[in-house]
Design an enzyme around this catalytic site. Structure first.
Site, PDB file in Angstrom:
ATOM      1  CG  ASN A   9      -5.462  -9.716  -6.773  1.00 31.89           C
ATOM      2  OD1 ASN A   9      -4.396  -9.974  -7.489  1.00 31.89           O
ATOM      3  ND2 ASN A   9      -5.055  -8.483  -6.065  1.00 31.89           N
ATOM      4  CE  LYS A  11      -3.284  -9.909  -2.852  1.00 26.70           C
ATOM      5  NZ  LYS A  11      -3.153  -9.279  -1.445  1.00 26.70           N
ATOM      6  CG  HIS A  99      -4.145  -4.492  -5.292  1.00 28.16           C
ATOM      7  ND1 HIS A  99      -3.264  -4.435  -4.214  1.00 28.16           N
ATOM      8  CD2 HIS A  99      -5.130  -5.187  -4.817  1.00 28.16           C
ATOM      9  CE1 HIS A  99      -3.747  -5.378  -3.153  1.00 28.16           C
ATOM     10  NE2 HIS A  99      -4.869  -5.730  -3.748  1.00 28.16           N
ATOM     11  CD  GLU A 101      -0.701  -6.596  -2.466  1.00 27.81           C
ATOM     12  OE1 GLU A 101      -0.839  -7.112  -3.430  1.00 27.81           O
ATOM     13  OE2 GLU A 101      -1.484  -6.991  -1.475  1.00 27.81           O
ATOM     14  CD  GLU A 171      -8.656  -5.119  -2.434  1.00 30.75           C
ATOM     15  OE1 GLU A 171      -8.826  -6.198  -2.193  1.00 30.75           O
ATOM     16  OE2 GLU A 171      -7.530  -5.035  -2.684  1.00 30.75           O
ATOM     17  N   GLY A 177      -4.254  -9.208   3.574  1.00 35.54           N
ATOM     18  CA  GLY A 177      -3.111 -10.505   3.839  1.00 35.54           C
ATOM     19  C   GLY A 177      -2.776 -10.427   5.344  1.00 35.54           C
ATOM     20  CB  SER A 217      -8.449 -10.961   5.911  1.00 34.23           C
ATOM     21  OG  SER A 217      -7.017 -10.438   5.745  1.00 34.23           O
TER      22      SER A 217
HETATM   23  P1  13P Z   1      -6.291 -11.275   0.885  1.00 30.79           P
HETATM   24  O1  13P Z   1      -7.665 -11.786   0.699  1.00 30.79           O
HETATM   25  O2  13P Z   1      -5.106 -11.990   0.792  1.00 30.79           O
HETATM   26  O3  13P Z   1      -6.325 -10.165   2.234  1.00 30.79           O
HETATM   27  O4  13P Z   1      -6.003  -9.692  -0.028  1.00 30.79           O
HETATM   28  C1  13P Z   1      -7.088  -9.103  -0.546  1.00 30.79           C
HETATM   29  C2  13P Z   1      -6.677  -8.449  -1.550  1.00 30.79           C
HETATM   30  O5  13P Z   1      -5.558  -7.567  -1.902  1.00 30.79           O
HETATM   31  C3  13P Z   1      -7.376  -8.640  -2.944  1.00 30.79           C
HETATM   32  O6  13P Z   1      -6.831  -7.709  -3.954  1.00 30.79           O
END
Ligand code: 13P
Length: 260
Positions: A9, A11, A99, A101, A171, A177, A217
């Site tokens: 992803n 982002k 997601h 976010e 997740e 992150g 992560s």
């Molecule tokens: P990270 O791998 O940067 O923690 O992000 C995970 C994520 O949100 C994947 O959709």
């Protein structure tokens, strides 16, 4: 048999030029891997790079294209949205929905996620449905209840066949992150709970077929342990998917477990 998935992803990162460089690099680094043993590899760039990246991976047949969001109507007066047929048109197979976010910053609700999942599946694409608890919810002992309720709402009225085709990503928000990975046995425990919830709302057969990924992560140093858990079928990766070398290492790490 569930073939693992390693999905990147990206982002809100990478211009078109940067996306081209990244996907070309990934292609080169995984080119010689055994296709039989390789997981399904998915890259999810921003909308403006989708077509370009799709054209590049089309010829390789070893990387699939995914979008990071969609709208549930096919067309109409919905300024700023992108529909599933439009995403399909540029060659995508997967669409991430729900997601954290998007839930947190853009107010995406379980109802909207459910409508999106239905539209995605109706057009023959595959949703990657995200769920997970916040740190506050985990500390309050609400993890199981939150995740269960999200899954029940997100999968509402989907057929067994549709659920069997779907991908779910657990997740935990506090692991995204932050560099703080959820311990593998704990991630596996929650993923098992998700699978039993899927069996409850659908069928054991659908639950056995649906792929459930871990995200938060994920790094080359954690992937082997994660993949060796009984119910973790792959990873949805943010940060480590933005670098071709680390993404390729994740693909290689996942190859140690070919299917479950
Ligand atoms: P990270 O791998 O940067 O923690 O992000 C995970 C994520 O949100 C994947 O959709």
């Amino acid at each position: 048999m569930r073939k693992p998935i390693i999905a990147g992803n990206w982002k809100l990162n990478k211009t078109i030029d940067e996306s081209i460089n990244l996907v070309e690099d990934i292609k080169i680094k995984i080119m010689d891997l055994d296709r039989e043993k390789m997981p399904i590899v998915v890259v999810c760039p921003v909308f403006t790079s989708l077509k370009t990246v799709g054209d590049i991976i089309d010829s390789s047949k070893s990387i699939y294209l995914g979008a990071q969001n969609c709208y549930y109507e096919d067309a109409g007066a919905f300024t700023g949205e992108v529909s599933v047929p439009m995403i399909k048109e540029v060659g995508a197979t997967y669409i991430i929905i729900g997601h954290s976010e998007r839930r947190q910053y853009f107010g995406e609700t379980d109802n909207a996620i459910n409508l999106k999942a239905k539209t995605i599946l109706a057009h023959g694409l595959i949703p990657i449905i995200c769920c997970g608890e916040t740190l506050e919810q985990r500390e309050a002992g609400q993890t199981d209840k939150i995740v269960k309720n999200q899954i029940i709402a997100d999968l509402k009225d989907l057929t067994e066949e549709q659920i069997a085709k779907s991908v779910i990503a657990y997740e935990p928000v506090w692991a995204i992150g932050t560099g703080k990975t959820c311990e593998s046995p704990e991630a596996n425990r929650v993923i098992k709970l998700i699978r039993s919830t899927v069996a409850e709302v659908s069928s054991k057969d659908a639950a056995d077929k649906a792929r459930i990924l871990y995200g938060g992560s994920v790094k080359p140093s954690t992937i082997e342990e994660q993949m060796s858990q009984s119910d973790i079928d792959g990873a949805l990766v943010g940060g480590a998917s933005l670098d071709a070398e680390s993404f390729a290492q994740l693909v290689k790490g996942a190859m140690l477990v070919t299917s479950k």
